[in-house]
Design an enzyme around this catalytic site. Structure first.
Site, PDB file in Angstrom:
ATOM      1  N   CYS A  19       0.979  -1.300  -0.144  1.00 35.73           N
ATOM      2  CA  CYS A  19       0.029   0.027  -0.145  1.00 35.73           C
ATOM      3  C   CYS A  19       0.815   1.412  -0.150  1.00 35.73           C
ATOM      4  O   CYS A  19       0.414   2.408  -0.387  1.00 35.73           O
ATOM      5  CB  CYS A  19      -0.928  -0.065   1.101  1.00 35.73           C
ATOM      6  SG  CYS A  19      -1.945  -1.391   1.217  1.00 35.73           S
ATOM      7  N   ASN A  30     -10.013  -0.644  -0.096  1.00 36.15           N
ATOM      8  CA  ASN A  30      -8.527  -0.395  -0.194  1.00 36.15           C
ATOM      9  C   ASN A  30      -8.165  -0.980  -1.272  1.00 36.15           C
ATOM     10  O   ASN A  30      -8.059  -2.260  -1.747  1.00 36.15           O
ATOM     11  CB  ASN A  30      -8.112  -1.429   1.085  1.00 36.15           C
ATOM     12  CG  ASN A  30      -6.496  -1.290   1.271  1.00 36.15           C
ATOM     13  OD1 ASN A  30      -5.791  -0.772   0.366  1.00 36.15           O
ATOM     14  ND2 ASN A  30      -5.961  -1.808   2.260  1.00 36.15           N
ATOM     15  N   HIS A  36      -3.941   6.719   3.163  1.00 33.64           N
ATOM     16  CA  HIS A  36      -4.028   5.491   2.730  1.00 33.64           C
ATOM     17  C   HIS A  36      -5.478   4.998   3.199  1.00 33.64           C
ATOM     18  O   HIS A  36      -5.743   5.248   4.063  1.00 33.64           O
ATOM     19  CB  HIS A  36      -2.983   4.277   3.038  1.00 33.64           C
ATOM     20  CG  HIS A  36      -3.537   3.067   2.410  1.00 33.64           C
ATOM     21  ND1 HIS A  36      -3.898   2.786   0.984  1.00 33.64           N
ATOM     22  CD2 HIS A  36      -3.536   1.879   3.104  1.00 33.64           C
ATOM     23  CE1 HIS A  36      -4.035   1.705   0.986  1.00 33.64           C
ATOM     24  NE2 HIS A  36      -4.187   0.862   2.118  1.00 33.64           N
TER      25      HIS A  36
HETATM   26  O1  UT7 Z   1      -3.830  -1.875   3.677  1.00 30.78           O
HETATM   27  C1  UT7 Z   1      -2.999  -1.490   4.879  1.00 30.78           C
HETATM   28  C2  UT7 Z   1      -3.191  -2.655   5.782  1.00 30.78           C
HETATM   29  N1  UT7 Z   1      -4.512  -3.091   6.180  1.00 30.78           N
HETATM   30  C3  UT7 Z   1      -4.809  -2.469   7.484  1.00 30.78           C
HETATM   31  O2  UT7 Z   1      -4.176  -1.753   8.072  1.00 30.78           O
HETATM   32  C4  UT7 Z   1      -6.136  -3.108   8.027  1.00 30.78           C
HETATM   33  C5  UT7 Z   1      -6.018  -3.023   9.359  1.00 30.78           C
HETATM   34  N2  UT7 Z   1      -7.223  -3.511  10.166  1.00 30.78           N
HETATM   35  C6  UT7 Z   1      -8.469  -3.452  10.040  1.00 30.78           C
HETATM   36  O3  UT7 Z   1      -8.995  -2.438   9.279  1.00 30.78           O
HETATM   37  C7  UT7 Z   1      -9.705  -4.159  10.903  1.00 30.78           C
HETATM   38  O4  UT7 Z   1      -8.736  -4.639  12.033  1.00 30.78           O
HETATM   39  C8  UT7 Z   1     -10.571  -4.970  10.186  1.00 30.78           C
HETATM   40  C9  UT7 Z   1     -11.558  -4.274   9.373  1.00 30.78           C
HETATM   41  C10 UT7 Z   1      -9.580  -6.101   9.262  1.00 30.78           C
HETATM   42  C11 UT7 Z   1     -11.410  -5.799  11.196  1.00 30.78           C
HETATM   43  O5  UT7 Z   1     -11.944  -4.931  12.020  1.00 30.78           O
HETATM   44  P1  UT7 Z   1     -11.943  -5.097  13.602  1.00 30.78           P
HETATM   45  O6  UT7 Z   1     -12.754  -4.209  14.245  1.00 30.78           O
HETATM   46  O7  UT7 Z   1     -10.563  -5.251  14.271  1.00 30.78           O
HETATM   47  O8  UT7 Z   1     -12.462  -6.552  13.848  1.00 30.78           O
HETATM   48  P2  UT7 Z   1     -11.964  -8.053  14.490  1.00 30.78           P
HETATM   49  O9  UT7 Z   1     -10.937  -8.619  13.340  1.00 30.78           O
HETATM   50  O10 UT7 Z   1     -11.433  -7.696  15.905  1.00 30.78           O
HETATM   51  O11 UT7 Z   1     -13.254  -8.824  14.489  1.00 30.78           O
HETATM   52  C12 UT7 Z   1     -14.434  -8.569  15.296  1.00 30.78           C
HETATM   53  C13 UT7 Z   1     -15.296  -9.520  14.779  1.00 30.78           C
HETATM   54  C14 UT7 Z   1     -14.925 -10.942  15.029  1.00 30.78           C
HETATM   55  O12 UT7 Z   1     -15.991 -11.718  15.578  1.00 30.78           O
HETATM   56  P3  UT7 Z   1     -15.733 -12.068  17.128  1.00 30.78           P
HETATM   57  O13 UT7 Z   1     -14.465 -12.976  17.059  1.00 30.78           O
HETATM   58  O14 UT7 Z   1     -15.950 -11.087  18.061  1.00 30.78           O
HETATM   59  O15 UT7 Z   1     -17.089 -13.037  17.308  1.00 30.78           O
HETATM   60  C15 UT7 Z   1     -14.880 -11.404  13.508  1.00 30.78           C
HETATM   61  O16 UT7 Z   1     -15.062 -12.513  13.145  1.00 30.78           O
HETATM   62  O17 UT7 Z   1     -16.007  -9.270  13.736  1.00 30.78           O
HETATM   63  C16 UT7 Z   1     -15.962 -10.414  12.945  1.00 30.78           C
HETATM   64  N3  UT7 Z   1     -15.812 -10.121  11.405  1.00 30.78           N
HETATM   65  C17 UT7 Z   1     -16.919  -9.995  10.717  1.00 30.78           C
HETATM   66  N4  UT7 Z   1     -18.340  -9.741  11.038  1.00 30.78           N
HETATM   67  C18 UT7 Z   1     -18.960  -9.533   9.964  1.00 30.78           C
HETATM   68  C19 UT7 Z   1     -14.577 -10.032  10.945  1.00 30.78           C
HETATM   69  N5  UT7 Z   1     -14.912  -9.543   9.567  1.00 30.78           N
HETATM   70  C20 UT7 Z   1     -16.302  -9.566   9.397  1.00 30.78           C
HETATM   71  C21 UT7 Z   1     -17.187  -9.316   8.456  1.00 30.78           C
HETATM   72  N6  UT7 Z   1     -18.515  -9.131   8.716  1.00 30.78           N
HETATM   73  N7  UT7 Z   1     -16.842  -8.903   7.075  1.00 30.78           N
END
Ligand code: UT7
Length: 325
Positions: free
Chosen positions: A112, A282, A252
């Site tokens: 990125c 992204n 970004h």
């Molecule tokens: O391009 C540069 C590099 N990339 C980044 O910098 C990305 C950085 N990270 C993020 O943007 C975020 O961490 C994400 C958007 C990827 C995830 O958001 P989060 O708030 O960190 O969610 P999480 O991974 O902590 O997941 C929370 C919950 C989980 O369920 P449980 O375990 O709490 O029951 C996930 O399984 O949300 C669930 N989950 C989803 N639910 C519905 C993860 N993806 C989804 C989804 N839809 N698409």
């Protein structure tokens, strides 16, 4: 003598994939995607459309704006992690597609942050007088390495391309500073394990889904906010200006919450931060030039204004550039 953007163009594939479409593919919903990421839709390249096809269209638009011919371009740099092939470089296919028969052409891989890395390279080529008109492109078809069974990543990614033509200029325009950084120790947080010399393609690597992007989003989140804010502030300092002198920060677009966190750490209000994540998600190396083109087109920055471009991604890599438009 400064450096100016002689022309800028972008290309987004026509096909739109909405959150509602994704609800039919994985266990997700519009509410989760919108509140956790800010994304509403993303663009997906047509079957058979490769990264260079997107890059060529963006480059043609930039050339038209610059009123330059392809023969005026003496270097082509493509930032991408989704090249058409391992080799030759995607820049070679761009050269071919544009009908060019000379120029130095190569790709850079900094995920990125690739476009910002490219800005640093292009600036130094221009300052040394090595090249006169450099075509710098950020282009990705992330849909090709997206695991459509992984709801943690597939809702985030999209395809697109953006291109700029950079040249020395007697005007006030300039690349005032470029700050670049990386941490290869954290490479396991965002990577694609299959297909390279570590895990060459076999039936087993395909079966194990190793040819898809893998991401530990949660761990990346905090690093992303800190690294982007630090990079932007360092680049501002290197440019000898203060955050108050900045008209627009173009970060970004990985997650709206990351963007908000960066703005907070930089002590900059969101009205001075460009956001288009809702439309494209992204798009890795393509994000920065696409957002820059839109910000200029929408009049959010104009001649004489100062913009800070800042990115973070796989590698891990990060970087920021301060440019006077
Ligand atoms: O391009 C540069 C590099 N990339 C980044 O910098 C990305 C950085 N990270 C993020 O943007 C975020 O961490 C994400 C958007 C990827 C995830 O958001 P989060 O708030 O960190 O969610 P999480 O991974 O902590 O997941 C929370 C919950 C989980 O369920 P449980 O375990 O709490 O029951 C996930 O399984 O949300 C669930 N989950 C989803 N639910 C519905 C993860 N993806 C989804 C989804 N839809 N698409």
């Amino acid at each position: 003598m400064g450096i100016e953007i002689a022309g800028i163009g972008s290309y987004l594939p026509e096909r739109i994939l909405t959150n509602a479409d994704l609800e039919k593919i994985v266990d997700t919903n519009d509410e989760w995607i919108t509140t956790r990421t800010g994304i509403k839709e993303r663009r997906i390249a047509k079957d058979g459309e490769a990264t260079s096809d997107l890059a060529i269209r963006a480059a043609e638009r930039a050339l038209k704006k610059a009123k330059l011919k392809t023969s005026d371009i003496d270097a082509v740099i493509v930032a991408t992690i989704t090249p058409d092939m391992f080799f030759p470089s995607t820049a070679c296919f761009v050269q071919k597609g544009l009908g060019m028969n000379s120029a130095a052409v190569f790709d850079i891989s900094a995920a990125c942050s690739g476009f910002i890395y490219g800005l640093g390279i292009a600036r130094d080529f221009l300052r040394c007088g090595t090249y006169k008109n450099i075509l710098l492109i950020g282009a990705e078809t992330l849909s090709r390495i997206t695991d459509w069974k992984d709801r943690g990543t597939c809702v985030l990614l999209g395809d697109g391309a953006g291109a700029v033509i950079l040249r020395n200029s007697n005007s006030d325009s300039d690349i005032l500073s470029v700050y670049l950084g990386a941490d290869g120790n954290s490479s396991g947080l965002l990577f694609m394990p299959g297909g390279g010399s570590r895990n060459p393609a076999t039936a087993k690597t395909v079966e194990d889904r190793l040819h898809y992007l893998k991401m530990e989003g949660n761990k990346l989140f905090k690093v992303a906010v800190r690294a982007m804010a630090d990079s932007a502030l360092k680049a501002i300092d290197m440019a000898g200006i203060s955050p108050n002198d900045v008209t627009l920060v173009i970060p970004h677009q990985a997650n709206i919450r990351i963007v908000e966190g960066v703005a907070k750490l930089m002590n900059i209000t969101l009205d001075r931060v460009y956001i288009n994540i809702q439309k494209y998600g992204n798009t890795s190396a393509a994000t920065t030039p696409i957002a820059l083109e839109e910000a200029i087109y929408e009049g959010k920055i104009k001649k004489g204004d100062i913009a800070v471009l800042v990115a973070f991604g796989g590698g891990l890599t990060w970087g920021a550039a301060v440019i006077k438009i």
